[in-house]
Motif scaffolding. Structure first.
Motif, short mmCIF file in Angstrom:
data_model
loop_
_atom_site.label_atom_id
_atom_site.label_comp_id
_atom_site.label_asym_id
_atom_site.label_seq_id
_atom_site.Cartn_x
_atom_site.Cartn_y
_atom_site.Cartn_z
N THR A 1 -33.53 48.51 -81.85
CA THR A 1 -34.36 48.92 -82.97
C THR A 1 -33.69 48.47 -84.26
O THR A 1 -32.47 48.40 -84.33
CB THR A 1 -34.62 50.44 -82.98
OG1 THR A 1 -35.58 50.74 -83.99
CG2 THR A 1 -33.36 51.24 -83.18
N PHE B 1 -38.56 46.26 -82.53
CA PHE B 1 -38.29 47.16 -81.41
C PHE B 1 -38.26 46.34 -80.13
O PHE B 1 -39.06 45.42 -79.98
CB PHE B 1 -39.38 48.23 -81.28
CG PHE B 1 -39.66 48.98 -82.54
CD1 PHE B 1 -38.87 50.07 -82.90
CD2 PHE B 1 -40.68 48.60 -83.39
CE1 PHE B 1 -39.12 50.75 -84.07
CE2 PHE B 1 -40.94 49.28 -84.56
CZ PHE B 1 -40.15 50.37 -84.90
N ARG C 1 -39.61 42.05 -77.06
CA ARG C 1 -39.39 42.56 -78.42
C ARG C 1 -40.67 42.42 -79.24
O ARG C 1 -41.36 41.42 -79.16
CB ARG C 1 -38.27 41.78 -79.10
CG ARG C 1 -37.91 42.33 -80.46
CD ARG C 1 -36.84 41.52 -81.16
NE ARG C 1 -35.63 41.44 -80.35
CZ ARG C 1 -34.69 40.53 -80.55
NH1 ARG C 1 -34.82 39.63 -81.51
NH2 ARG C 1 -33.62 40.52 -79.79
#
Length: 168
Positions: free
Chosen positions: A74, A109, A128
């Motif tokens: 993240t 993320f 991702r």
């Protein structure tokens, strides 16, 4: 409605382990994003819009299982558009950059796995999502004030080297 195109990402990534649970991870990569949509000016034709970026995410990696077998990322990403192209499937082509802001940034993320092949080499697989927070459409071109944000989902695969480890 726009339909996403299949793009690509290529570039090295770097990781610094803070401890066995957390790492800081970044990369500098070339990324192609884009979409296609119906050309309302010429019914029956399609416009293909491509965006080429240099992208640098700054991520916190969290190892969920031993040896990174499962991890989450993240953080934020920063992008710079190096080229934009719109290609029509009729005789007129338009290639330009003038109607877009070159800078892009947003949230990133991901989830993935690192599989150790040997003690010093592994294979990393990751999905991702980069969620854009910056309107890339320029004020001059966007007279209707309709914002345009990047959102891309990437499947990343790579070879990982573990420096400092030796074969046993």
């Amino acid at each position: 409605l726009p339909i996403s195109i299949l793009g690509g990402t290529v570039g090295p990534f770097f990781q610094y382990s803070l401890n066995t649970l957390f790492s800081v991870k970044t990369s500098l990569s070339y990324e192609r994003k884009g979409y296609q949509y119906d050309n309302i000016a010429f019914p029956g034709s399609t416009i293909f819009s491509y965006y080429d970026y240099l992208v640098m995410p700054v991520l916190i990696k969290i190892n969920c299982l031993k040896n990174g077998l499962l991890f989450m990322n993240t953080g934020a990403y920063f992008g710079y558009m190096i080229h934009h192209a719109e290609k029509y499937d009729h005789p007129t082509d338009l290639w330009d950059n003038w109607n877009y802001n070159k800078f892009d940034c947003g949230l990133s993320f991901g989830v993935g796995s690192t599989i150790h092949v040997t003690r010093v080499i592994g294979i990393s697989l990751e999905i991702r999502n980069n969620f854009g927070l910056y309107d890339i459409q320029s004020e001059f071109y966007n007279m209707a004030k309709i914002p345009k944000f990047n959102n891309s989902t990437s499947f990343l695969a790579g070879i990982v080297f573990f420096p400092g480890k030796t074969e046993k």
